[in-house]
Design a protein around this motif. Structure first.
Motif, PDB file in Angstrom:
ATOM      1  N   PHE A 204      11.268   2.014   5.325  1.00  0.00           N
ATOM      2  CA  PHE A 204      10.454   2.209   4.128  1.00  0.00           C
ATOM      3  C   PHE A 204      10.354   3.696   3.826  1.00  0.00           C
ATOM      4  CE2 PHE A 204       9.063  -1.883   5.624  1.00  0.00           C
ATOM      5  CZ  PHE A 204       8.791  -2.605   4.476  1.00  0.00           C
ATOM      6  N   LEU A 205      10.433   4.039   2.549  1.00  0.00           N
ATOM      7  CA  LEU A 205      10.210   5.406   2.113  1.00  0.00           C
ATOM      8  C   LEU A 205       9.186   5.408   0.989  1.00  0.00           C
ATOM      9  CD1 LEU A 205      13.815   6.923   1.997  1.00  0.00           C
ATOM     10  CD2 LEU A 205      12.059   7.293   3.739  1.00  0.00           C
ATOM     11  N   VAL A 206       8.440   6.513   0.873  1.00  0.00           N
ATOM     12  CA  VAL A 206       7.504   6.649  -0.240  1.00  0.00           C
ATOM     13  C   VAL A 206       8.311   6.726  -1.529  1.00  0.00           C
ATOM     14  CG1 VAL A 206       5.756   8.108  -1.310  1.00  0.00           C
ATOM     15  CG2 VAL A 206       5.767   7.792   1.178  1.00  0.00           C
ATOM     16  N   ASN A 207       8.085   5.764  -2.402  1.00  0.00           N
ATOM     17  CA  ASN A 207       8.839   5.671  -3.647  1.00  0.00           C
ATOM     18  C   ASN A 207       8.112   6.305  -4.820  1.00  0.00           C
ATOM     19  OD1 ASN A 207      11.144   4.551  -5.164  1.00  0.00           O
ATOM     20  ND2 ASN A 207       9.590   3.248  -6.125  1.00  0.00           N
ATOM     21  N   GLU A 208       6.756   6.306  -4.750  1.00  0.00           N
ATOM     22  CA  GLU A 208       5.968   6.818  -5.871  1.00  0.00           C
ATOM     23  C   GLU A 208       4.561   7.136  -5.390  1.00  0.00           C
ATOM     24  OE1 GLU A 208       4.770   5.424 -10.445  1.00  0.00           O
ATOM     25  OE2 GLU A 208       5.601   3.973  -9.016  1.00  0.00           O
TER      26      GLU A 208
ATOM     27  N   GLN B  88       9.857  -9.237   6.233  1.00  0.00           N
ATOM     28  CA  GLN B  88       9.915  -9.917   4.937  1.00  0.00           C
ATOM     29  C   GLN B  88       9.196  -9.156   3.831  1.00  0.00           C
ATOM     30  OE1 GLN B  88      11.870 -12.595   4.408  1.00  0.00           O
ATOM     31  NE2 GLN B  88      12.470 -12.236   6.539  1.00  0.00           N
ATOM     32  N   ILE B  89       8.854  -7.898   4.077  1.00  0.00           N
ATOM     33  CA  ILE B  89       8.124  -7.095   3.095  1.00  0.00           C
ATOM     34  C   ILE B  89       9.081  -6.173   2.358  1.00  0.00           C
ATOM     35  CG2 ILE B  89       6.312  -5.369   2.786  1.00  0.00           C
ATOM     36  CD1 ILE B  89       4.980  -6.544   5.296  1.00  0.00           C
ATOM     37  N   SER B  90       8.964  -6.134   1.030  1.00  0.00           N
ATOM     38  CA  SER B  90       9.819  -5.258   0.239  1.00  0.00           C
ATOM     39  C   SER B  90       9.086  -3.996  -0.224  1.00  0.00           C
ATOM     40  CB  SER B  90      10.363  -5.993  -0.985  1.00  0.00           C
ATOM     41  OG  SER B  90       9.312  -6.347  -1.879  1.00  0.00           O
ATOM     42  N   ASP B  91       7.761  -4.107  -0.503  1.00  0.00           N
ATOM     43  CA  ASP B  91       6.980  -2.979  -0.988  1.00  0.00           C
ATOM     44  C   ASP B  91       5.595  -3.011  -0.350  1.00  0.00           C
ATOM     45  OD1 ASP B  91       8.474  -1.934  -3.800  1.00  0.00           O
ATOM     46  OD2 ASP B  91       8.798  -4.051  -3.303  1.00  0.00           O
ATOM     47  N   VAL B  92       5.042  -1.826  -0.121  1.00  0.00           N
ATOM     48  CA  VAL B  92       3.678  -1.673   0.369  1.00  0.00           C
ATOM     49  C   VAL B  92       2.945  -0.778  -0.610  1.00  0.00           C
ATOM     50  CG1 VAL B  92       2.191  -0.957   2.281  1.00  0.00           C
ATOM     51  CG2 VAL B  92       4.474  -1.883   2.758  1.00  0.00           C
ATOM     52  N   LEU B  93       1.846  -1.275  -1.180  1.00  0.00           N
ATOM     53  CA  LEU B  93       1.102  -0.540  -2.192  1.00  0.00           C
ATOM     54  C   LEU B  93      -0.301  -0.246  -1.678  1.00  0.00           C
ATOM     55  CD1 LEU B  93       2.060  -2.647  -5.349  1.00  0.00           C
ATOM     56  CD2 LEU B  93       3.345  -0.790  -4.280  1.00  0.00           C
ATOM     57  N   LEU B  94      -0.706   1.017  -1.744  1.00  0.00           N
ATOM     58  CA  LEU B  94      -2.064   1.436  -1.431  1.00  0.00           C
ATOM     59  C   LEU B  94      -2.652   2.020  -2.699  1.00  0.00           C
ATOM     60  CD1 LEU B  94      -0.041   2.266   1.098  1.00  0.00           C
ATOM     61  CD2 LEU B  94      -2.132   3.171   2.069  1.00  0.00           C
TER      62      LEU B  94
ATOM     63  N   ASP C 257     -11.192   7.673 -11.517  1.00  0.00           N
ATOM     64  CA  ASP C 257     -10.128   8.386 -10.806  1.00  0.00           C
ATOM     65  C   ASP C 257      -9.141   7.368 -10.243  1.00  0.00           C
ATOM     66  OD1 ASP C 257     -11.663  10.688 -11.263  1.00  0.00           O
ATOM     67  OD2 ASP C 257     -12.690  10.476  -9.333  1.00  0.00           O
ATOM     68  N   ILE C 258      -7.904   7.785 -10.111  1.00  0.00           N
ATOM     69  CA  ILE C 258      -6.837   6.893  -9.625  1.00  0.00           C
ATOM     70  C   ILE C 258      -6.083   7.572  -8.498  1.00  0.00           C
ATOM     71  CG2 ILE C 258      -4.572   5.939 -10.209  1.00  0.00           C
ATOM     72  CD1 ILE C 258      -5.609   5.310 -12.980  1.00  0.00           C
ATOM     73  N   SER C 259      -5.829   6.828  -7.442  1.00  0.00           N
ATOM     74  CA  SER C 259      -4.889   7.261  -6.408  1.00  0.00           C
ATOM     75  C   SER C 259      -4.054   6.058  -5.994  1.00  0.00           C
ATOM     76  CB  SER C 259      -5.615   7.847  -5.189  1.00  0.00           C
ATOM     77  OG  SER C 259      -6.580   6.943  -4.681  1.00  0.00           O
ATOM     78  N   GLY C 260      -2.778   6.292  -5.774  1.00  0.00           N
ATOM     79  CA  GLY C 260      -1.898   5.201  -5.377  1.00  0.00           C
ATOM     80  C   GLY C 260      -0.660   5.717  -4.669  1.00  0.00           C
ATOM     81  N   VAL C 261      -0.173   4.932  -3.730  1.00  0.00           N
ATOM     82  CA  VAL C 261       1.077   5.219  -3.021  1.00  0.00           C
ATOM     83  C   VAL C 261       1.887   3.931  -2.972  1.00  0.00           C
ATOM     84  CG1 VAL C 261       2.167   5.950  -0.858  1.00  0.00           C
ATOM     85  CG2 VAL C 261       0.011   7.009  -1.591  1.00  0.00           C
ATOM     86  N   ALA C 262       3.170   4.009  -3.304  1.00  0.00           N
ATOM     87  CA  ALA C 262       4.075   2.868  -3.223  1.00  0.00           C
ATOM     88  C   ALA C 262       5.193   3.183  -2.245  1.00  0.00           C
ATOM     89  CB  ALA C 262       4.643   2.536  -4.596  1.00  0.00           C
ATOM     90  N   LEU C 263       5.325   2.350  -1.231  1.00  0.00           N
ATOM     91  CA  LEU C 263       6.415   2.464  -0.278  1.00  0.00           C
ATOM     92  C   LEU C 263       7.384   1.327  -0.527  1.00  0.00           C
ATOM     93  CD1 LEU C 263       3.508   3.093   1.481  1.00  0.00           C
ATOM     94  CD2 LEU C 263       5.261   3.957   3.024  1.00  0.00           C
ATOM     95  N   LYS C 264       8.663   1.648  -0.557  1.00  0.00           N
ATOM     96  CA  LYS C 264       9.690   0.641  -0.848  1.00  0.00           C
ATOM     97  C   LYS C 264      10.661   0.542   0.324  1.00  0.00           C
ATOM     98  CE  LYS C 264      11.055  -0.158  -4.972  1.00  0.00           C
ATOM     99  NZ  LYS C 264      10.867  -1.634  -5.036  1.00  0.00           N
TER     100      LYS C 264
END
Length: 299
Positions: free
Chosen positions: A24-28, A224-230, A288-295
């Motif tokens: 997994f890498l940080v995508n966004e 079986q996981i494709s993306d992890v969203l925080l 306020d918004i914070s988010g991290v997407a790992l793909k």
């Protein structure tokens, strides 16, 4: 010591990066101030660790809001938490949560706060993950969420929303359009009553030892996981129903259509059309918004 929203993503402010796990890498990433005077969200991505934090505005008039460098207790709590997790990204996540809670308490004491006055307490929600070779360790408290997208396209929240503000938002939805002033002005007593339930009915890191009882953690298999969203609750698509503040299916579909920024654009568009916060009951026009997407990388 805490990292500001400006330098939390600056690699010079964090430990040297090591080779990330290839699965997994940080995508966004997304970090954006809302309509408040300061950004009380924070995020960090270091090595295999990612974290988002959502500081809560204190109900205390002596917040420091200088024109040169406005700050708040929520921002400080979020910054302390982000810096603790980022400062030792290999440490057990529960241990990092415990340490962050201790440092929040120490910082408030140094600031001269009376910790018996619970409305003064600095507090923050957070969600963190460590990506290991075959699994993902996670840790969370409060309104920050972790959502897994599986290879079959389905979404899974790892924890349930605490829902502590449900009744206040229902009341505002009923009276807001007929009243003058903001939700904070009209429902100050109700909001303060909810805040008094911190670490009694819902959890936040705020220096209280009871906070640790509300910290959830675990490990999930990564195969079986494709993306992890925080993400913080500022990224929740606005809802007309306080009983259903998060639509997971809509969130996943928006993400698939354009990532975190596409979700942000959807959220801001609906909020812009409801400046009084009546149709979509909430505490301020823009949160306020914070988010991290790992793909997951291709096998």
């Amino acid at each position: 010591m805490y990292l500001s929203p400006e330098n939390i993503l600056n690699s010079s402010a964090l430990p040297p990066a090591e080779k990330p796990d290839p699965r997994f890498l940080v995508n966004e990433t997304l970090l954006e101030q809302g309509s408040g005077p300061v950004n009380e969200d924070m995020l960090a991505t270091v090595n295999r660790l990612s974290i988002v934090c959502d500081g809560a505005t204190t109900l205390y008039s002596a917040q420091r809001q200088s024109a040169a460098q406005p700050t708040s207790g929520g921002q400080k709590a979020a910054g302390i938490t982000a810096s603790v997790f980022a400062g030792d990204p290999e440490r057990n996540l529960l241990d990092s949560a415990r340490r962050a809670n201790e440092l929040i308490r120490e910082a408030m004491i140094d600031e001269g706060l009376d910790l018996r006055e619970r409305q003064q307490l600095w507090s923050t929600s957070f969600a963190a993950v460590q990506v290991n070779e075959d699994s993902i360790a996670w840790c969370q408290t409060g309104d920050c969420m972790i959502l897994l997208i599986h290879r079959d396209g389905g979404g899974q929240l790892l924890t349930e929303l605490p829902g502590q503000d449900r009744e206040v938002l229902k009341t505002w939805q009923q009276i807001g359009a007929r009243s003058s002033g903001t939700i904070q002005q009209n429902l100050a007593a109700e909001i303060a009553a909810v805040r008094g339930k911190m670490n009694k009915e819902f959890g936040v890191l705020n220096g209280e030892i009871e906070a640790l009882k509300f910290v959830s953690s675990g490990t999930v298999e990564a195969d079986q996981i494709s993306d992890v969203l925080l993400f913080s609750d500022g990224l929740f698509p606005p809802s007309t129903s306080p009983d259903n503040l998060f639509d997971g299916e809509l969130f996943v579909q928006l993400y698939k259509n354009g990532g975190l920024k596409h979700i942000r654009n959807h959220v801001r568009s609906l909020q812009k059309g409801d400046p009084g916060c009546y149709r979509y009951p909430r505490f301020k026009m823009y949160d306020d918004i914070s988010g991290v997407a790992l793909k997951r990388l291709p096998d």
